[in-house]
Design an enzyme around this catalytic site. Structure first.
Site, PDB file in Angstrom:
ATOM      1  N   ARG A  77       0.879  -1.183   0.000  1.00  0.00           N
ATOM      2  CA  ARG A  77       0.000   0.000   0.000  1.00  0.00           C
ATOM      3  C   ARG A  77       0.907   1.221   0.000  1.00  0.00           C
ATOM      4  O   ARG A  77       1.716   1.396   0.913  1.00  0.00           O
ATOM      5  CB  ARG A  77      -0.895   0.017   1.247  1.00  0.00           C
ATOM      6  CG  ARG A  77      -1.461   1.397   1.513  1.00  0.00           C
ATOM      7  CD  ARG A  77      -2.548   1.422   2.533  1.00  0.00           C
ATOM      8  NE  ARG A  77      -3.764   0.817   2.004  1.00  0.00           N
ATOM      9  CZ  ARG A  77      -4.962   0.980   2.546  1.00  0.00           C
ATOM     10  NH1 ARG A  77      -5.114   1.718   3.622  1.00  0.00           N
ATOM     11  NH2 ARG A  77      -6.014   0.403   2.016  1.00  0.00           N
ATOM     12  N   CYS A 123     -16.174   1.983   1.080  1.00  0.00           N
ATOM     13  CA  CYS A 123     -14.980   1.167   1.363  1.00  0.00           C
ATOM     14  C   CYS A 123     -14.511   1.289   2.800  1.00  0.00           C
ATOM     15  O   CYS A 123     -13.831   0.404   3.307  1.00  0.00           O
ATOM     16  CB  CYS A 123     -13.858   1.553   0.400  1.00  0.00           C
ATOM     17  SG  CYS A 123     -13.368   3.282   0.538  1.00  0.00           S
ATOM     18  N   HIS A 157      -7.500   0.948  -6.237  1.00  0.00           N
ATOM     19  CA  HIS A 157      -7.693   0.107  -5.043  1.00  0.00           C
ATOM     20  C   HIS A 157      -8.385  -1.195  -5.483  1.00  0.00           C
ATOM     21  O   HIS A 157      -9.543  -1.439  -5.146  1.00  0.00           O
ATOM     22  CB  HIS A 157      -8.531   0.876  -4.014  1.00  0.00           C
ATOM     23  CG  HIS A 157      -8.459   0.339  -2.628  1.00  0.00           C
ATOM     24  ND1 HIS A 157      -7.689  -0.775  -2.288  1.00  0.00           N
ATOM     25  CD2 HIS A 157      -9.053   0.742  -1.465  1.00  0.00           C
ATOM     26  CE1 HIS A 157      -7.822  -1.002  -0.989  1.00  0.00           C
ATOM     27  NE2 HIS A 157      -8.646  -0.100  -0.477  1.00  0.00           N
ATOM     28  N   ARG A 198     -13.464  -8.277   2.269  1.00  0.00           N
ATOM     29  CA  ARG A 198     -12.069  -8.004   1.896  1.00  0.00           C
ATOM     30  C   ARG A 198     -11.219  -9.235   2.187  1.00  0.00           C
ATOM     31  O   ARG A 198     -10.390  -9.636   1.381  1.00  0.00           O
ATOM     32  CB  ARG A 198     -11.518  -6.811   2.699  1.00  0.00           C
ATOM     33  CG  ARG A 198     -12.060  -5.452   2.320  1.00  0.00           C
ATOM     34  CD  ARG A 198     -11.595  -4.994   0.960  1.00  0.00           C
ATOM     35  NE  ARG A 198     -10.147  -4.925   0.843  1.00  0.00           N
ATOM     36  CZ  ARG A 198      -9.390  -3.912   1.267  1.00  0.00           C
ATOM     37  NH1 ARG A 198      -9.946  -2.858   1.824  1.00  0.00           N
ATOM     38  NH2 ARG A 198      -8.076  -3.928   1.110  1.00  0.00           N
ATOM     39  N   ASP A 255     -17.157   7.558  -1.080  1.00  0.00           N
ATOM     40  CA  ASP A 255     -15.899   7.411  -0.345  1.00  0.00           C
ATOM     41  C   ASP A 255     -15.561   8.776   0.257  1.00  0.00           C
ATOM     42  O   ASP A 255     -16.171   9.796  -0.097  1.00  0.00           O
ATOM     43  CB  ASP A 255     -14.794   6.927  -1.316  1.00  0.00           C
ATOM     44  CG  ASP A 255     -13.464   6.663  -0.614  1.00  0.00           C
ATOM     45  OD1 ASP A 255     -13.444   6.524   0.624  1.00  0.00           O
ATOM     46  OD2 ASP A 255     -12.427   6.605  -1.314  1.00  0.00           O
ATOM     47  N   GLN A 296     -10.139  -3.795  -2.997  1.00  0.00           N
ATOM     48  CA  GLN A 296     -11.398  -3.264  -2.468  1.00  0.00           C
ATOM     49  C   GLN A 296     -12.546  -3.517  -3.445  1.00  0.00           C
ATOM     50  O   GLN A 296     -13.611  -3.995  -3.062  1.00  0.00           O
ATOM     51  CB  GLN A 296     -11.250  -1.752  -2.219  1.00  0.00           C
ATOM     52  CG  GLN A 296     -12.519  -1.078  -1.743  1.00  0.00           C
ATOM     53  CD  GLN A 296     -12.905  -1.525  -0.344  1.00  0.00           C
ATOM     54  OE1 GLN A 296     -12.082  -1.445   0.567  1.00  0.00           O
ATOM     55  NE2 GLN A 296     -14.128  -2.004  -0.144  1.00  0.00           N
TER      56      GLN A 296
HETATM   57  N1   CP Z   1     -11.007   0.172   2.781  1.00  0.00           N
HETATM   58  C1   CP Z   1      -9.723   0.126   3.158  1.00  0.00           C
HETATM   59  O1   CP Z   1      -8.805  -0.147   2.371  1.00  0.00           O
HETATM   60  O2   CP Z   1      -9.536   0.366   4.483  1.00  0.00           O
HETATM   61  P1   CP Z   1      -8.141   0.563   5.247  1.00  0.00           P
HETATM   62  O3   CP Z   1      -7.577   1.889   4.826  1.00  0.00           O
HETATM   63  O4   CP Z   1      -8.505   0.528   6.712  1.00  0.00           O
HETATM   64  O5   CP Z   1      -7.226  -0.561   4.864  1.00  0.00           O
HETATM   65  N1  NVA Z   2      -9.794   6.987  -1.096  1.00  0.00           N
HETATM   66  C1  NVA Z   2      -9.354   6.573   0.207  1.00  0.00           C
HETATM   67  C2  NVA Z   2      -9.577   5.111   0.409  1.00  0.00           C
HETATM   68  C3  NVA Z   2      -9.183   4.566   1.754  1.00  0.00           C
HETATM   69  C4  NVA Z   2      -9.373   3.110   1.876  1.00  0.00           C
HETATM   70  C5  NVA Z   2      -7.883   6.944   0.400  1.00  0.00           C
HETATM   71  O1  NVA Z   2      -7.100   6.751  -0.537  1.00  0.00           O
HETATM   72  O2  NVA Z   2      -7.526   7.422   1.466  1.00  0.00           O
END
Ligand code: CP
Ligand code: NVA
Length: 306
Positions: free
Chosen positions: A102, A264, A129, A292, A224, A132
């Protein structure tokens, strides 16, 4: 399938394989049937951004598959002090059987896959993502019994989640409408890829600035956060811009009567969504979060068992 970096890189058959295996692994886990498909294998999990769901679902998922998850915070590994992606990919490939990452730059994930010799899974970048969205498709399938022919409306920021939704819906034949304000639209290349995929699957990609237009006839309503990780300095401005895009009871009532709500998470109640919607009877957010883990187990089992 060697890596999972973008849903656009998957065929429809590969998506169906992931969803089918997710269903099986979920059922087995609920029935207490062990499935140590990845016994003796190790997954390295690199995080340069925060996470609750991604970290815990990959970590527990790997454990349930009989493997070992290794949490690698960028604050603690040399990558965070400037070691190259090339060297990191080479070295980690000598120790472990797969990498989940990530991070901010999407190209870092692509480089890791290019220079390493083990499967790489994208656990979120500024651009996409994919894990997700595969979990979201699985959640919709569980509740609606189908994907093809449904319509998903995404209302809000044209961010990483929206980009991967474009890829995912177009691939499986779901219509997708994205309502985002000017200047916050989805990525142009991804829009073009989604339109191409939609041609093949017979679905529609609708892009608008009008949330009401997007939500009309929607079977799934999705939003989101307005402030993604790394955008904290723009918070005040973003809240002002996105206020007309709030998914509240009034907007949600314009979707189909049996529409479901997805997010998400993490969610910010009172901003992108109001409590009556996210905590209401049509919200699937916690099934979505649970899924997930099941979907990522399927992804790891397919990629790391070759
Ligand atoms: N939805 C998601 O990816 O959550 P986190 O940021 O908690 O991993
Ligand atoms: N769009 C958000 C998703 C978090 C899971 C971010 O990138 O912070």
């Amino acid at each position: 399938m060697k890596h999972l970096i973008s849903i656009n890189g998957l065929t429809l058959d590969e998506i169906e394989e992931i969803l089918k295996l997710s269903e099986k692994l979920k059922r087995q886990q609920k029935e207490g049937i062990q499935h140590h498909i990845l016994k003796g294998k190790t997954l390295g999990m690199i995080f340069t951004k925060s996470s609750t769901r991604t970290r815990v679902s990959f970590e527990v998922g790997m454990y349930q598959l009989g493997g070992y998850p290794l949490f690698l915070s960028a604050n603690d590994i040399q990558l965070g002090r400037g070691e190259t992606i090339y060297d990191t990919a080479q070295v980690l490939s000598r120790y472990i059987d797969g990498i989940m990452i990530r991070t901010f730059k999407h190209s870092d994930v692509e480089e890791l896959a290019k220079y390493g010799s083990v499967p790489v899974i994208n656990g979120l970048t500024d651009l996409m993502h994919p894990c997700q969205i595969l979990a979201d498709l699985f959640t919709v399938y569980e509740h609606k019994g189908t994907l093809k022919g449904l319509k998903l409306a995404y209302v809000g920021d044209g961010n990483n989640v929206a980009n991967s939704l474009l890829h995912g819906c177009a691939k499986v034949g779901m219509d997708i409408a994205v309502a985002a304000p000017k200047g916050y639209e989805c990525d142009k290349t991804i829009i073009a890829e989604a339109k191409e995929a939609a041609k093949a699957s017979g679905s529609q990609v609708i892009l608008t600035e009008d949330p009401v237009e997007a939500i009309r006839n929607a079977d799934v309503v999705y939003t989101d956060t307005w402030v993604s990780m790394g955008q904290e300095a723009e918070k005040e401005q973003r809240i002002k811009t996105f206020l007309p895009y709030q998914v509240n009871g009034e907007l949600f009532s314009k979707a189909n009567e049996d529409a479901v709500f997805l997010h998400c998470l993490p969610a910010y109640r009172g901003y992108e969504v109001t409590e009556d919607v996210i905590d209401g009877p049509q919200s699937l957010i916690f099934d979505e979060a649970e899924n997930r883990m099941h979907v990522q187990k399927a992804i790891m089992a397919i990629l790391m068992n070759q």
